[in-house]
Design a protein around this motif. Sequence first.
Motif, PDB file in Angstrom:
ATOM      1  N   MET A 355       1.006  -1.108  -0.137  1.00 49.32           N
ATOM      2  CA  MET A 355      -0.095   0.280  -0.126  1.00 49.32           C
ATOM      3  C   MET A 355       1.610   1.016   0.552  1.00 49.32           C
ATOM      4  N   THR A 356       1.043   2.240  -1.255  1.00 49.76           N
ATOM      5  CA  THR A 356       1.826   2.963  -1.326  1.00 49.76           C
ATOM      6  C   THR A 356       0.909   4.376  -0.833  1.00 49.76           C
ATOM      7  N   PHE A 357       1.311   5.083   0.064  1.00 53.04           N
ATOM      8  CA  PHE A 357       0.619   6.335  -0.122  1.00 53.04           C
ATOM      9  C   PHE A 357       1.405   7.459  -0.758  1.00 53.04           C
ATOM     10  N   THR A 358       1.460   8.598  -0.883  1.00 54.52           N
ATOM     11  CA  THR A 358       1.830   9.648  -1.953  1.00 54.52           C
ATOM     12  C   THR A 358       1.313  10.553  -2.152  1.00 54.52           C
ATOM     13  N   THR A 359       2.025  12.301  -2.321  1.00 56.03           N
ATOM     14  CA  THR A 359       1.347  13.262  -1.962  1.00 56.03           C
ATOM     15  C   THR A 359       1.439  13.877  -3.796  1.00 56.03           C
ATOM     16  N   MET A 360       0.251  14.327  -4.172  1.00 60.04           N
ATOM     17  CA  MET A 360       0.238  15.171  -5.647  1.00 60.04           C
ATOM     18  C   MET A 360       1.473  16.023  -5.474  1.00 60.04           C
ATOM     19  N   GLN A 361       2.538  16.065  -6.861  1.00 58.46           N
ATOM     20  CA  GLN A 361       3.601  16.798  -6.902  1.00 58.46           C
ATOM     21  C   GLN A 361       2.528  18.556  -7.048  1.00 58.46           C
ATOM     22  N   THR A 362       2.776  19.551  -6.264  1.00 58.59           N
ATOM     23  CA  THR A 362       2.687  20.357  -6.671  1.00 58.59           C
ATOM     24  C   THR A 362       4.113  22.030  -7.333  1.00 58.59           C
ATOM     25  N   ALA A 363       3.531  22.892  -7.715  1.00 58.66           N
ATOM     26  CA  ALA A 363       4.376  23.309  -7.688  1.00 58.66           C
ATOM     27  C   ALA A 363       3.820  25.029  -7.047  1.00 58.66           C
ATOM     28  N   PRO A 364       4.286  26.494  -6.970  1.00 60.92           N
ATOM     29  CA  PRO A 364       4.075  27.631  -5.900  1.00 60.92           C
ATOM     30  C   PRO A 364       2.989  27.916  -7.701  1.00 60.92           C
ATOM     31  N   ASP A 365       2.036  28.567  -7.435  1.00 62.47           N
ATOM     32  CA  ASP A 365       0.913  29.117  -7.674  1.00 62.47           C
ATOM     33  C   ASP A 365       1.577  30.821  -8.849  1.00 62.47           C
ATOM     34  N   PRO A 366       2.063  30.740  -9.807  1.00 63.33           N
ATOM     35  CA  PRO A 366       2.483  32.494 -10.217  1.00 63.33           C
ATOM     36  C   PRO A 366       1.694  33.257  -9.716  1.00 63.33           C
ATOM     37  N   HIS A 367       0.351  33.265  -9.230  1.00 62.02           N
ATOM     38  CA  HIS A 367      -0.665  34.628  -9.231  1.00 62.02           C
ATOM     39  C   HIS A 367      -0.478  34.564  -6.979  1.00 62.02           C
ATOM     40  N   ASP A 368      -0.268  33.297  -6.743  1.00 58.88           N
ATOM     41  CA  ASP A 368      -0.623  33.691  -5.107  1.00 58.88           C
ATOM     42  C   ASP A 368       0.582  32.980  -5.042  1.00 58.88           C
ATOM     43  N   PRO A 369       1.126  33.148  -3.694  1.00 59.23           N
ATOM     44  CA  PRO A 369       2.259  32.585  -2.806  1.00 59.23           C
ATOM     45  C   PRO A 369       1.792  31.366  -1.558  1.00 59.23           C
ATOM     46  N   ASN A 370      -0.137  31.683  -1.674  1.00 56.05           N
ATOM     47  CA  ASN A 370      -0.122  29.981  -0.687  1.00 56.05           C
ATOM     48  C   ASN A 370      -1.272  29.355  -1.695  1.00 56.05           C
ATOM     49  N   VAL A 522       7.032   9.387  -8.603  1.00 61.18           N
ATOM     50  CA  VAL A 522       7.060   9.044  -6.978  1.00 61.18           C
ATOM     51  C   VAL A 522       7.946   9.611  -6.889  1.00 61.18           C
ATOM     52  N   SER A 523       8.531  10.838  -7.834  1.00 66.15           N
ATOM     53  CA  SER A 523       9.747  12.176  -7.739  1.00 66.15           C
ATOM     54  C   SER A 523       9.092  13.139  -6.947  1.00 66.15           C
ATOM     55  N   ASN A 524       9.330  13.317  -5.214  1.00 69.53           N
ATOM     56  CA  ASN A 524       8.810  14.196  -4.905  1.00 69.53           C
ATOM     57  C   ASN A 524       7.274  14.433  -4.261  1.00 69.53           C
ATOM     58  N   ALA A 525       7.416  12.853  -4.627  1.00 70.09           N
ATOM     59  CA  ALA A 525       5.644  12.668  -4.037  1.00 70.09           C
ATOM     60  C   ALA A 525       5.464  12.077  -2.534  1.00 70.09           C
ATOM     61  N   GLN A 526       6.446  12.244  -1.840  1.00 70.79           N
ATOM     62  CA  GLN A 526       6.882  12.144  -0.289  1.00 70.79           C
ATOM     63  C   GLN A 526       6.059  10.299  -0.095  1.00 70.79           C
ATOM     64  N   ALA A 527       7.034   9.599  -1.277  1.00 71.24           N
ATOM     65  CA  ALA A 527       5.957   7.924  -0.494  1.00 71.24           C
ATOM     66  C   ALA A 527       6.153   7.214   0.084  1.00 71.24           C
ATOM     67  N   GLN A 528       5.876   6.095   1.064  1.00 67.92           N
ATOM     68  CA  GLN A 528       5.967   6.139   1.945  1.00 67.92           C
ATOM     69  C   GLN A 528       4.335   4.470   2.117  1.00 67.92           C
ATOM     70  N   THR A 529       5.102   3.317   2.427  1.00 69.10           N
ATOM     71  CA  THR A 529       4.250   1.992   2.702  1.00 69.10           C
ATOM     72  C   THR A 529       4.044   2.549   4.317  1.00 69.10           C
ATOM     73  N   ALA A 530       2.004   1.723   3.931  1.00 69.94           N
ATOM     74  CA  ALA A 530       1.584   1.311   5.185  1.00 69.94           C
ATOM     75  C   ALA A 530       2.266   0.784   6.220  1.00 69.94           C
ATOM     76  N   ASP A 531       3.263  -0.261   5.805  1.00 68.31           N
ATOM     77  CA  ASP A 531       3.773  -0.925   6.497  1.00 68.31           C
ATOM     78  C   ASP A 531       4.879  -0.458   7.660  1.00 68.31           C
ATOM     79  N   GLU A 532       5.704   1.299   7.100  1.00 65.65           N
ATOM     80  CA  GLU A 532       6.264   1.363   7.596  1.00 65.65           C
ATOM     81  C   GLU A 532       5.806   2.176   9.276  1.00 65.65           C
TER      82      GLU A 532
END
Length: 569
Positions: A355-370, A522-532
């Motif tokens: 079971m792999t947990f990841t987070t969608m890769q993102t980049a800063p919004d050029p119009h809003d730093p938040n 998985v690059s920069n997706a903070q991937a980890q598995t559920a057994d950790e």
Amino acid sequence: MSERWDGGPGGQATRSRTGRVPGQREGEAGGTPRPGGRAAARAAARSQGGSRARRRARPVPRGRRVLKIIGMGLALLVLGTAGAGWWFYQHLNGNINSVSLDGKGGSEKADAFGRTPINILVMGSDGRTSKADCKLGGGCSQTGVQTGNGNADVQMVVHISADRSNATVMSIPRDTMVDIPACKDSASGQSTSGYYGQINGALRYGPACQVATIHQLTGIPIDHFVKLDFSGVVKMSDAVGGVSVCVNNNVYDTYSHLKLSSGSHTLKGKAALEFVRSRHGFGNGSDLGRTVSQHIFLSAMIRKFKSAGTLTNPTAVYGLADAATKALTVDDGLGSVKKLIGLAADVNKVPTKRMTFTTMQTAPDPHDPNRVVVGAGAKALFSSIADDQSLTGGSGKKSAAASATATASAVPASQIAVTVENGTEITGRASDIAKALTGQGFSSATTTANAPSPATTTTLTYGTGQKAEAQTTAKALGLPTSHLDEGTGSGLTLVIGNDWTRGTTFPGGSSSPAPADTKAAVSNAQAQTADEAKTCAKVSPFKTVSLNGVAMTPAQAYAASPDKKDSDE
């Protein structure tokens, strides 16, 4: 005129056609008739003197009476149990709140064996739609209990593979800016013609709108959803008896009110909610750090759910089922206890190490730093899920793709030699495919052989570090991603199965996309598995919280608040 069986004048019984007195038994002494007819006979039977009475008064053996009592008790127990079971089933079904998706999320495609993956959008709503949610989430002092769906502050696409061997959970940060499609909430009637905005706001137009937004963004078919509110998280964490988590430093998030000392803790109820809501306590203080701590929490909950102690304890199972059906809003496809049990069984088939947990890769919004926008590598992650690719190796260990941080470089066909094995009963299949490969420029070292045993499905097995070679080969043959498998040896072995009995392009595969690059996925997706189990949430080292108007780190806030109890006390 029929003969009478009652007594005649003076109590003398009327004789029968046989010449015997009714009630007289052959061989009775003197053959003297009994006076009084039936009434007298019944009275005689109750007396202690007659032979018939003596026969009826004979006591029933004690063992037989005991067996009769036990039998009656068991019958009542069976009826009672069946009735309780039916009541329990109806009770749980009555708890479930379901909503139609109206086909907004697309539909899954079956593999060669007719199996389909499962994609579920799990949403955590920030809506304060009950007194319990107002108390837990705050913010209702002026507005009171609110209506509507709120915002989807937690969004996770849960993918369970067609063969139930692996799963991927991808979080989408709530601050992501996307195109919201035209939607109308069938319950509230609230609608939009579509707009560009923050992704979590789509839930205001109903769960189906949130599903449609995610489907439009990722291209992943989503056929189910599960929505929880604040009180739902509390109920679920209590039902499993608490969730064990770890933090690598003292932490006090003055916004979510989470306060924990460094180390391991078992969180229940409100403390569990504070942990999954904390965005200022972990990472860089944004929603990106919160997704990682949520993955740690969910991994621990899954391990607890799958543990023998939980699944074999009837009280725990009842509490979990009752809490789940009360806490969740689901689509119609999951709107019964039977369907939810089936889903739980499918999840239970997947080992935690796959079971792999990841987070969608993102980049800063050029119009809003938040705010953020979809970043590099996200499309590869979307494709790996849509194409039913595992992000872990067959052994459960992270594959070479999962441990790498760079995109695989292309390998020329001339440098790739393939061992082609015939797993069908058709002579010459391996030679046909091998010729097709060398005809496209693959190495002349490509060889043929018979497979060790008949094969139902075609598979391309590749050795460690040879994913790119396998991708090039699969693309040349039109072989879908689901047919690739990472092995433990070296080289590429293509076994032709009975799903490919003619032609040199895999059936239906001519338009199949090349396998997604899982290194990029998985690059920069903070991937980890559920057994950790030993992974700790990383407390933010930045001044992300404020105490008495002074900005400080969560650890500093912890030290400055000795009088405030820890969340797990």
